[in-house]
Design a protein around this motif. Structure first.
Motif, mmCIF file in Angstrom:
data_model
loop_
_atom_site.group_PDB
_atom_site.id
_atom_site.type_symbol
_atom_site.label_atom_id
_atom_site.label_comp_id
_atom_site.label_asym_id
_atom_site.label_seq_id
_atom_site.Cartn_x
_atom_site.Cartn_y
_atom_site.Cartn_z
ATOM 1 N N ASP A 67 44.722 39.288 25.379
ATOM 2 C CA ASP A 67 43.424 39.950 25.584
ATOM 3 C C ASP A 67 42.329 39.338 24.718
ATOM 4 O OD1 ASP A 67 44.905 41.012 23.390
ATOM 5 O OD2 ASP A 67 43.484 42.678 23.267
ATOM 6 N N ARG A 68 42.707 38.562 23.713
ATOM 7 C CA ARG A 68 41.688 37.928 22.862
ATOM 8 C C ARG A 68 40.931 36.835 23.610
ATOM 9 N NH1 ARG A 68 44.929 36.393 17.542
ATOM 10 N NH2 ARG A 68 42.932 35.452 16.961
ATOM 11 N N VAL A 69 41.548 36.271 24.658
ATOM 12 C CA VAL A 69 40.868 35.211 25.420
ATOM 13 C C VAL A 69 40.649 35.570 26.897
ATOM 14 C CG1 VAL A 69 41.460 33.227 23.979
ATOM 15 C CG2 VAL A 69 43.111 34.033 25.681
ATOM 16 N N GLY A 70 41.465 36.453 27.431
ATOM 17 C CA GLY A 70 41.338 36.807 28.849
ATOM 18 C C GLY A 70 41.663 35.636 29.754
ATOM 19 N N GLY A 71 41.194 35.728 31.001
ATOM 20 C CA GLY A 71 41.495 34.668 31.961
ATOM 21 C C GLY A 71 41.700 35.249 33.336
ATOM 22 N N VAL A 72 42.643 34.672 34.072
ATOM 23 C CA VAL A 72 42.827 35.075 35.464
ATOM 24 C C VAL A 72 44.309 35.200 35.817
ATOM 25 C CG1 VAL A 72 42.627 32.654 36.224
ATOM 26 C CG2 VAL A 72 42.270 34.489 37.886
ATOM 27 N N MET A 73 44.625 36.234 36.601
ATOM 28 C CA MET A 73 45.943 36.356 37.220
ATOM 29 C C MET A 73 45.791 35.668 38.571
ATOM 30 S SD MET A 73 47.384 38.079 34.842
ATOM 31 C CE MET A 73 48.979 38.599 35.467
ATOM 32 N N HIS A 74 46.326 34.447 38.674
ATOM 33 C CA HIS A 74 46.021 33.650 39.859
ATOM 34 C C HIS A 74 46.976 33.977 41.006
ATOM 35 C CE1 HIS A 74 48.183 30.146 41.512
ATOM 36 N NE2 HIS A 74 48.995 30.310 40.500
ATOM 37 N N CYS A 75 46.504 33.739 42.228
ATOM 38 C CA CYS A 75 47.293 33.972 43.442
ATOM 39 C C CYS A 75 48.003 35.320 43.367
ATOM 40 C CB CYS A 75 48.299 32.838 43.628
ATOM 41 S SG CYS A 75 48.990 32.789 45.272
ATOM 42 N N PHE A 76 47.231 36.353 43.145
ATOM 43 C CA PHE A 76 47.801 37.666 42.841
ATOM 44 C C PHE A 76 48.512 38.263 44.050
ATOM 45 C CE2 PHE A 76 47.817 42.208 41.917
ATOM 46 C CZ PHE A 76 48.312 42.195 40.628
ATOM 47 N N THR A 77 49.783 38.705 43.831
ATOM 48 C CA THR A 77 50.543 39.342 44.913
ATOM 49 C C THR A 77 51.265 40.596 44.417
ATOM 50 O OG1 THR A 77 52.408 37.880 44.426
ATOM 51 C CG2 THR A 77 50.976 37.208 46.240
ATOM 52 N N GLU A 78 50.924 41.033 43.202
ATOM 53 C CA GLU A 78 51.625 42.187 42.625
ATOM 54 C C GLU A 78 50.934 43.495 43.034
ATOM 55 O OE1 GLU A 78 54.449 41.776 40.965
ATOM 56 O OE2 GLU A 78 54.330 39.599 41.053
ATOM 57 N N SER A 79 51.418 44.598 42.460
ATOM 58 C CA SER A 79 50.891 45.925 42.796
ATOM 59 C C SER A 79 49.555 46.182 42.100
ATOM 60 C CB SER A 79 51.878 46.990 42.322
ATOM 61 O OG SER A 79 51.942 46.969 40.901
ATOM 62 N N TYR A 80 48.880 47.268 42.532
ATOM 63 C CA TYR A 80 47.629 47.639 41.858
ATOM 64 C C TYR A 80 47.893 47.991 40.397
ATOM 65 C CZ TYR A 80 43.437 49.927 40.372
ATOM 66 O OH TYR A 80 42.317 50.245 39.648
ATOM 67 N N ASP A 81 49.043 48.601 40.139
ATOM 68 C CA ASP A 81 49.370 48.978 38.763
ATOM 69 C C ASP A 81 49.408 47.755 37.833
ATOM 70 O OD1 ASP A 81 50.363 50.841 36.712
ATOM 71 O OD2 ASP A 81 52.196 49.650 36.874
ATOM 72 N N VAL A 82 49.994 46.671 38.326
ATOM 73 C CA VAL A 82 50.034 45.438 37.524
ATOM 74 C C VAL A 82 48.614 44.877 37.355
ATOM 75 C CG1 VAL A 82 50.900 43.054 37.432
ATOM 76 C CG2 VAL A 82 52.395 44.893 38.240
ATOM 77 N N ALA A 83 47.838 44.914 38.429
ATOM 78 C CA ALA A 83 46.448 44.432 38.359
ATOM 79 C C ALA A 83 45.675 45.231 37.316
ATOM 80 C CB ALA A 83 45.777 44.558 39.724
ATOM 81 N N LYS A 84 45.891 46.539 37.318
ATOM 82 C CA LYS A 84 45.168 47.415 36.390
ATOM 83 C C LYS A 84 45.500 47.054 34.946
ATOM 84 C CE LYS A 84 43.068 51.459 35.262
ATOM 85 N NZ LYS A 84 43.011 51.227 33.823
ATOM 86 N N GLN A 85 46.800 46.827 34.681
ATOM 87 C CA GLN A 85 47.197 46.469 33.313
ATOM 88 C C GLN A 85 46.573 45.137 32.890
ATOM 89 O OE1 GLN A 85 51.424 47.206 32.194
ATOM 90 N NE2 GLN A 85 51.635 47.767 34.332
ATOM 91 N N ALA A 86 46.515 44.195 33.825
ATOM 92 C CA ALA A 86 45.907 42.890 33.512
ATOM 93 C C ALA A 86 44.392 43.042 33.299
ATOM 94 C CB ALA A 86 46.203 41.894 34.627
ATOM 95 N N MET A 87 43.756 43.849 34.142
ATOM 96 C CA MET A 87 42.312 44.061 33.980
ATOM 97 C C MET A 87 42.005 44.723 32.647
ATOM 98 S SD MET A 87 40.849 44.955 37.799
ATOM 99 C CE MET A 87 41.982 46.272 38.223
#
Ligand SMILES: [Zn+2]
Length: 263
Positions: free
Chosen positions: A150-170
């Motif tokens: 989280d100190r640098v952030g970035g991108v979860m590329h070619c995302f195919t996971e659940s919304y829950d995983v997206a939320k944790q990454a966001m």
């Protein structure tokens, strides 16, 4: 204008036809593309593409699917990233247990170690991360948290996971990038997830030469076709295409800390 946040223009598929691919970007209103590194032996070609073309950027890193390949050190990644202005990210890195087969969890420790090396390098060089995750989302998020991604952030590329995983990454400051997969008829769950992701946290990509969007599915993908991903998502989210294009393009420059005045 669209931006392709993830492509592999150094792959052999493009060797003979780069001028055409760049011209196609222009005619499809795709202004920039990020050429993503997958291993050290091929990295010089990725860098060369970015150095020779004003609208191409590069990353440095080793893909989790690449075994029997030189292992990157933190020092190598930091040195390389800080030497070249066109290198805007560390990756692609992450975890991929899809190809683990019947190997044990313990035997994949090298992948987790390699991922940690990339996160350390990103923090040290103050560059965002490009993260690949497949059949490994729990460990991916866990290691991101443990190592302070989280100190640098970035991108979860070619995302195919659940919304829950997206939320944790966001929540860790990451953007969620959608590829042509979201246009596939069978990708109904991913389409529902995509609807829920706020536009401010979204990027689009091709991952070319793979994963050509509808109506080009099965063909050799190329950055120009990120426009098809954008058009599809605009329709899915019921937004004007210009809004989708402007917002994902601004997100790209924000995510990778690019000052557009000099880009
Ligand atoms: Zn890739």
């Amino acid at each position: 204008m669209f931006v392709d946040s993830h492509c592999h223009l150094d792959f052999p598929e493009f060797r003979e036809r780069l001028p055409e691919v760049l011209a196609n970007m222009k005619s499809s209103q795709v202004s920039h593309a990020l050429c993503v590194s997958v291993d050290i032996p091929d990295f010089p070609r990725v860098l060369q593409l970015a150095q020779e073309n004003a609208n191409l950027y590069a990353s440095v890193g080793v893909h989790p699917d690449y075994e029997d390949t030189p292992e990157p050190t933190v020092e190598f990644l930091v040195d390389t990233a800080s030497k070249h202005a066109k290198i805007i990210a560390i990756g692609e890195t992450g975890l991929d247990y899809y190809r683990m087969g019947d190997r044990s969890y313990e035997s994949m420790e090298w992948q987790r170690d390699r991922f940690r090396v990339h996160i350390h390098a990103a923090i040290e060089s103050k560059k965002p991360l490009i993260i690949h995750t497949r059949s490994a989302s729990v460990d991916t998020i866990k290691i991101m948290k443990e190592e302070g991604a989280d100190r640098v952030g970035g991108v979860m590329h070619c995302f195919t996971e659940s919304y829950d995983v997206a939320k944790q990454a966001m929540d860790l400051g990451f953007y969620i990038s959608f590829s042509g997969i979201v246009t596939f008829k069978t990708a109904t769950e991913l389409q529902e997830t995509c609807k829920k992701i706020p536009l401010e946290r979204m990027l689009i990509e091709t991952d070319s030469p793979y994963l050509a969007p509808i109506p080009f599915r099965g063909k050799t993908n190329e950055p120009a076709w990120v426009s098809k991903v954008g058009e599809y998502i605009a329709q899915l989210k019921n937004l004007p295409i210009n809004t989708l294009a402007d917002c994902t393009t601004n997100n790209f420059f924000q995510c990778f800390q690019i000052n557009r005045a000099i880009s």
